[in-house]
Design an enzyme around this catalytic site. Structure first.
Site, PDB file in Angstrom:
ATOM      1  N   CYS A   1      41.500  47.857  38.045  1.00 31.38           N
ATOM      2  CA  CYS A   1      40.323  47.792  38.909  1.00 31.38           C
ATOM      3  C   CYS A   1      39.446  46.599  38.545  1.00 31.38           C
ATOM      4  O   CYS A   1      38.894  45.925  39.428  1.00 31.38           O
ATOM      5  CB  CYS A   1      39.517  49.081  38.801  1.00 31.38           C
ATOM      6  SG  CYS A   1      40.341  50.537  39.477  1.00 31.38           S
ATOM      7  N   TYR A   2      39.337  46.324  37.260  1.00 30.01           N
ATOM      8  CA  TYR A   2      38.486  45.229  36.808  1.00 30.01           C
ATOM      9  C   TYR A   2      38.963  43.888  37.363  1.00 30.01           C
ATOM     10  O   TYR A   2      38.158  43.058  37.812  1.00 30.01           O
ATOM     11  CB  TYR A   2      38.460  45.174  35.276  1.00 30.01           C
ATOM     12  CG  TYR A   2      37.503  44.142  34.742  1.00 30.01           C
ATOM     13  CD1 TYR A   2      36.160  44.453  34.540  1.00 30.01           C
ATOM     14  CD2 TYR A   2      37.926  42.840  34.448  1.00 30.01           C
ATOM     15  CE1 TYR A   2      35.259  43.495  34.065  1.00 30.01           C
ATOM     16  CE2 TYR A   2      37.033  41.885  33.972  1.00 30.01           C
ATOM     17  CZ  TYR A   2      35.702  42.219  33.792  1.00 30.01           C
ATOM     18  OH  TYR A   2      34.816  41.274  33.333  1.00 30.01           O
ATOM     19  N   HIS A   3      40.267  43.657  37.358  1.00 25.22           N
ATOM     20  CA  HIS A   3      40.809  42.370  37.801  1.00 25.22           C
ATOM     21  C   HIS A   3      41.036  42.314  39.308  1.00 25.22           C
ATOM     22  O   HIS A   3      41.425  41.267  39.830  1.00 25.22           O
ATOM     23  CB  HIS A   3      42.111  42.081  37.057  1.00 25.22           C
ATOM     24  CG  HIS A   3      41.909  41.830  35.582  1.00 25.22           C
ATOM     25  ND1 HIS A   3      41.263  40.706  35.107  1.00 25.22           N
ATOM     26  CD2 HIS A   3      42.231  42.571  34.497  1.00 25.22           C
ATOM     27  CE1 HIS A   3      41.208  40.760  33.794  1.00 25.22           C
ATOM     28  NE2 HIS A   3      41.787  41.875  33.385  1.00 25.22           N
TER      29      HIS A   3
END
Length: 398
Positions: A295-297
């Site tokens: 999700c972060y990337h």
């Protein structure tokens, strides 16, 4: 090991009795309270007097306390027993005493008794010095504000002692930190019949009990592993130093990692989606990333739903390490077992968009005006759960 932590450790080792706790805002007056000197709990009354105080009577004695192996104060040991009071204090430090300032909140205060009139006092400010002291005496952060077990004897609780001994019987050497942490949790949960519901409703209390249980388990393991070695003379001073360093380094490295393991277990039981040591920019690895690195990337994933949490047993010096571990996340969180921090540092944290998370019972150790901005573990879990409940389900499948 720094000179000041070495001096403090050696003084405690050689003393008749010793005690430590974190300096609080009540001590310095930063909470608005103007108490007289340092409060000493009744369980440590023998540090002050050879006999406990009698209710209805006050008593006091004048002593000399040498601070930091540098300067001496003529201070007063007092018992207040008249009226409604029933408490012990060390008072009278003189004008210009340097350790009752706001910046001393969160420092570790150590008092050691050599004779009825002669004491030494140390104040450790850096995380490294506090960790060295805790590691030497194998103290859990929640074991302060009581007499220090200078001899290192184990005081087992009957409910759990058998389970701890059974666990270590399966090992001839130290198990991995993760396995040790799991063993402590299993022993505590079984001894006290911890339910799944309690892990959700009382995470702050359960976490501290797990940490304390693991410190006790680690003491058992040390006694088993080193019993034969220390029963015989060392071949040389170098061999002795090598073993001593091995013991201290293992204690320090275990303490930090075990806190992460216990937090991860709490988060799992609360059904949060998270990733440990997820890689963000420049191979940086925050301790906990919610939901995960995928999700972060994913630049389509809303940044406001990304949450980063660092975990550090003490954080007076180390809190800044958390700030640059995830560029997409503006507000960072830091879980710590630190009991109290100065107003100046709390302002710095606020200005740097860092929010502290501490066990619920520690919140009152912080300056009053900042207490509402500090989260306890239950509140942090609730915040993450709410954030994740509103996300599309396909984000939370991993």
């Amino acid at each position: 090991m720094s000179e000041i932590s070495s001096l403090a450790i050696n003084s405690v080792r050689q003393s008749k009795a010793a005690w430590c706790r974190f300096i609080t805002g009540n001590d310095t007056g930063s909470t608005g309270s103007h108490q007289a000197g340092f409060y000493i709990p009744k369980c440590a009354s023998t540090l002050l007097f050879d006999k406990p105080g009698k209710k209805g009577e006050n008593k006091e004695k004048t002593v000399k306390i040498k601070w930091q192996n540098d300067f001496t104060t003529e201070s007063c040991m007092k018992y207040y027993g008249q009226g409604t009071r029933n408490e012990y204090r060390i008072t009278r430090f003189g004008h210009g005493f340097p350790f009752l300032q706001d910046d001393n909140v969160g420092d570790l205060l150590i008092i050691a008794k050599f004779t009825e009139e002669d004491y030494v006092g140390y104040v450790l400010s850096s995380d490294e010095d506090i960790d060295e002291f805790f590691a030497y005496f194998n103290l859990a952060p929640d074991e302060t504000n009581q007499l220090i077990d200078v001899a290192g004897t184990i005081k087992p609780d009957e409910k759990i002692a058998h389970l701890l001994q059974t666990f270590i019987s399966h090992f001839s050497n130290f198990p991995e930190t993760k396995q040790m942490a799991q063993g402590a949790r299993d022993c505590y949960n079984k001894a006290y019949n911890v339910t799944e519901s309690e892990l959700k409703t009382s995470p702050d209390k359960i976490l501290l009990n797990w940490v304390d249980t693991e410190y006790r388990l680690f003491k058992y393991m040390e006694e088993k592993v080193y019993a034969d070695m220390i029963s015989h003379p060392f071949e040389s001073v170098d061999t002795f130093v090598q073993v001593a360093n091995e013991v201290l380094n293992r204690r320090k490295s275990r303490a930090g990692k075990s806190l992460e393991h216990h937090l991860a277990n709490i988060f799992t039981h609360n059904k949060l989606v998270f990733e440990e040591q997820a890689i963000t920019e420049d191979k940086k690895k925050p301790d906990f990333l919610f939901p995960n690195s995928e999700c972060y990337h994913n630049m389509q994933f809303p940044a406001e739903n990304l949450i980063v949490l660092g975990a550090k047993t003490t954080c007076k010096d180390r809190w800044r390490q958390v700030l640059n571990e995830a560029d997409r996340v503006e507000v960072k969180y830091l879980f710590t077992l630190q009991q109290g921090i100065s107003k100046n540092q709390l302002k710095e944290m606020k200005d740097s968009h860092l929010t502290l998370v501490v066990p619920h019972k520690y919140i009152t150790d912080f300056p009053t005006e900042y207490q509402s901005e500090i989260k306890d573990l239950a509140g942090f879990i609730h915040m993450v759960r709410e954030s994740q409940e509103h996300l599309p389900k396909y984000y939370l499948l991993h």
